[in-house]
Each structure stands twice: as C-alpha cells, then as structure tokens.
Design an enzyme around this catalytic site. Sequence first.
Site, PDB file in Angstrom:
ATOM      1  N   SER A 233       0.828  -1.195   0.000  1.00 41.70           N
ATOM      2  CA  SER A 233       0.000   0.000   0.000  1.00 41.70           C
ATOM      3  C   SER A 233       0.872   1.259   0.000  1.00 41.70           C
ATOM      4  O   SER A 233       1.711   1.413  -0.875  1.00 41.70           O
ATOM      5  CB  SER A 233      -0.952  -0.075   1.205  1.00 41.70           C
ATOM      6  N   ASP A 460      -8.786  -3.778  -6.318  1.00 46.01           N
ATOM      7  CA  ASP A 460      -8.268  -3.219  -5.064  1.00 46.01           C
ATOM      8  C   ASP A 460      -9.016  -1.925  -4.756  1.00 46.01           C
ATOM      9  O   ASP A 460      -9.077  -1.024  -5.588  1.00 46.01           O
ATOM     10  CB  ASP A 460      -6.766  -2.944  -5.205  1.00 46.01           C
ATOM     11  N   HIS A 488      -7.486  -5.642  -0.836  1.00 50.11           N
ATOM     12  CA  HIS A 488      -6.360  -4.712  -0.870  1.00 50.11           C
ATOM     13  C   HIS A 488      -5.056  -5.471  -0.690  1.00 50.11           C
ATOM     14  O   HIS A 488      -4.862  -6.147   0.322  1.00 50.11           O
ATOM     15  CB  HIS A 488      -6.536  -3.676   0.241  1.00 50.11           C
TER      16      HIS A 488
END
Length: 519
Positions: A233, A460, A488
């Site tokens: 991320s 995502d 995610h």
Amino acid sequence: MDSRRLLRTSATALAAAGLILSGCTGGSDAAASRSTPAGPTAAGPAATPVAAALKKYYGQKLTWRDCGVTDFQCATLLAPLDYAKPEAGDVKLAVSRVRATGPGKRLGSLLVNPGGPGGSAVGYLQGYAGIGYPAPVRARYDMVAVDPRGVARSEPVDCLTGPQMDAYTQVDQTPDDAAEVNALSAAFKEFAAGCEKKSGAILPHVSTVETARDMDVLRAVLGDEKLTYVGASYGTFLGATYAELFPARVGRLVLDGAMDPSLPAVDLNRDQTAGFETAFRAFAADCVRKPDCPLGTGSVAAAGQALKTFFRDVDAEPVPTGESRELGESLATTGVIAAMYDEGAWPQLREALTRAIGGDGSNLLALADSYYEREADGTYANLMFANAAVNCLDLPPAYAAPADAGKAVPSFEKASPVFGAGLAWAALNCTYWPTPPTGRPHRITADGAAPILVVGTTRDPATPYQWARSLADQLSSGTLLTYEGDGHTAYGRGSDCIDTAINTYLLEGTPPQDGKRCS
C-alpha cells in the site's frame, strides 16, 4: 475521514476487528542484547560515500533486547531529525526483528512496511509478517521492521485527545449548507492546530523522503549492502522513493498494492474513490444473490441506491449504538469502507448493515472503530495523526479552499455515486495544515536500480489497479505482477500463483515475466 489515509494492508486494517490476524504471545529470547555492527562499508560498495555529518548514524551499532514477544528482538535506531542539518538533533526510531529460522543460507535482512502512512511496521512484523510470511522466506531472511518517524513507537505525532477524536470522527462530511461547510472546515482546522501544538518540532520532518533515508541508515547498520524490502500500500510509495534516492542500493523490492507517485492529491483521492466504488460493486454483486442481503436482492445499482438511502437516513437521524456515541453518516461510511479492504469481511458487513438498518448501529460502529484504531477505553492510536502529517507534507493540498471541494463533488460522485461526496470533502483536510508541503507529484524512474516487482490487484479498493500499472511503467526496471481478484494487496492472501512468484523473486532474485497474471 481523509481518503488518502486508507492506504494500508487489509491485514493491518482488519486485525483490530479480529477478522484476520491475532498478535503474538509474550515470552523471552535467549539471543537478546546482541549488537549488530555496520557493514564493511556503511553505504555499500556501489553507493556514493556517506556525508561526514551522517557517518555517526551509518556507523552506529544496534543493541538488541527482548521485546516481550516470543522470538522477537527490539532496538532503537538514531537518525537525524533534519538531514539538511544533522547537528539539529536526533529522532529515535523503534526497530524489531526476528532472526532467520533456517534451514538454508541466510540471505540478509528483509524489511517490511504495511502502509498507512501511519501504520506501525513493528506491530505488523510482530503481529503478522514475522510469523505469517511464507516459511521459506522466513527461513532465509531476518525479518525486520522500523516504525517510521512520527509513527507508533517512533516519536509519534499527537494531535487530539480521545474525546476530541470522537467528536472529529462524527463531523458531517457531506455538508448540505454553509453552516455545515464551516463546521467541517473548523474540525480540520482544530485537528491541524492540535498537531502543531503537540508535535510542532517533528511535524516538518515526517516526510516519505526522510523515512526512506532512515531506511538506508538501517540497511547499513544491519550490515546489508543492498535493501531487500516488501512494502504494501503506502509502503510502495516509500519503497519507490527509496529506489529513487538510492538506486544502486536496491536489492529485491516488492511493491504490493502500488501507489502512483505522479498524481496530485486531488487525483489520488478521486482515483481511490473510484476504487472503493469498484470494491463496493463487487460486494453488492455478492450480497444481492443472498436472501439476507440488507441492501435488497435486486441489482447492484439498486443496492448502491439502498446504501445511499441508509447514509442519508442516518445523517438526518443517527442510530443508537448502546453507548454515548450514535452512528451518523460519517461513522457509518467509515464502517462500510473498512470492510471493503477484504472480501473476508463481507459477511460481517452484511450483518452490521442489517442491524444498523434495524436500529442497532453497534456492529457498524465497531468496524469504524477498528479502522480508526480506537480502543475500548476511548483512546486512539496515532494512525490518523501520523497519516495526515505525512500526507500533508508529501503533496500540496488537494484544494485551496472549501469552495474548491464543493466544485469537485460532481467529479467524485461520477467516480462513486455511493462514496463520492463524502470523499470529495474529506480531501479538504490538508488545506489547513500548519507545515508547508515539501514534496510534489512526479514520476519515479529509479534509473540504474535492479529489477523491482510491482504488484497490483484488479479490484483493489484503496490502491486502484491502474496505479500499479503506472508505477511499473515509470520504473526503469519495473515488472508488473497482476492479481485478478478482490481486496487490498495480494501477497499472502491465498493465491499460490502470487505467493510463488514473489517468493521466487525474494529467494532467487528472479522476477516473474513482466505482465504475469494470477487469480
């Protein structure tokens, strides 16, 4: 809720709700209190020499001690508060590691970061990565994490008290009139002023660039000539920034759930808004096939309209939760978005929505609380504080004034009819930040770096797939690996194809063929 703050792994986002992972048990480590010397050359053989003023940092030794968590050791790393003025003082950074388990030759250190910004890397290591990463990887690497400056155990940014945060998280973020716009602006101003009052000294020095430089100090102190790293991320932006600063020191970098560093703040927020819409539509498509779907058993579009109606209803009349806080639109939206990170949370979201529509908002409030890292005693972790501090330093604000946010609402609603208005206004938070931004949007090429593996998931919610494609294209040595699925990030989420490709890269240095797709 600042939409750019939603950049952390699903494991980190949902662990507090008990949906995925649990922490380690306590214990002692007989190997504690050892020291780790710097490598033979602090900056590595191919790197430029370390500046004289930084040699004390690159040459320091870590004294490892028992963490109180089985098999893990902890230490404190010193870094300059201001790399431009190292004489201005130090910051103390919390480091943790778990040694390679064997068998096989040790390959060095593997640094991990779960995203955020503001997520605790040490907590992620001790609660998941150090015990949950694939065994062949843990066998060959010492797993290491450092909480970034301003985060968790590393001189954390502080802004508001628990009761103040409770009030902040309940402010209406879909203002209907001038009075509500002023109230939202006042909340952002109060948040920013609190950060300046409580953390003014460190606030100008928590940028991603500075954290990337801290990572290079840690690499050298651990004795590694090159950095091996898995960033998820926001951690992909941190890893890409490291590659930009130190391309000759790049070893094996995995950037999972990638960000696009070339985008300005407003575009990042709008793209992410579209990502949450994509994730919601996947949830809705699954939900409407079930007889107990609280959003009906019709079409995906009808389910979206039902959720919008629910949000509008709790905006007008919040739902009781069994405690002093009621469930209004802002907390309800946060609770729904929290469950978008992982399809494993969809059953819990269905139940929470069913209860909330029936007049009990407690389950949806629990999802929101887990997302904000609010404890049962009403205290908050510093995730939200650090998140804003880093984001607002890394990029110029999305808007110059509230009027700009109002003008952006239609484009955000086009990106997401369900979440658009709220996330458009949420991007106003950096407008009032007391510290001017030091970063800017730009392409990162990292010319001269070894092959870098960029991983993207097609649905995502927090880091839209097109960001991974863009970052892989920008990086001169980027290789794109695609997971066709929900949730995610991709590594360690059940795809043998993804895990095998990443493990092979980490263990052998061979990336998959560019463009490889897995499901």
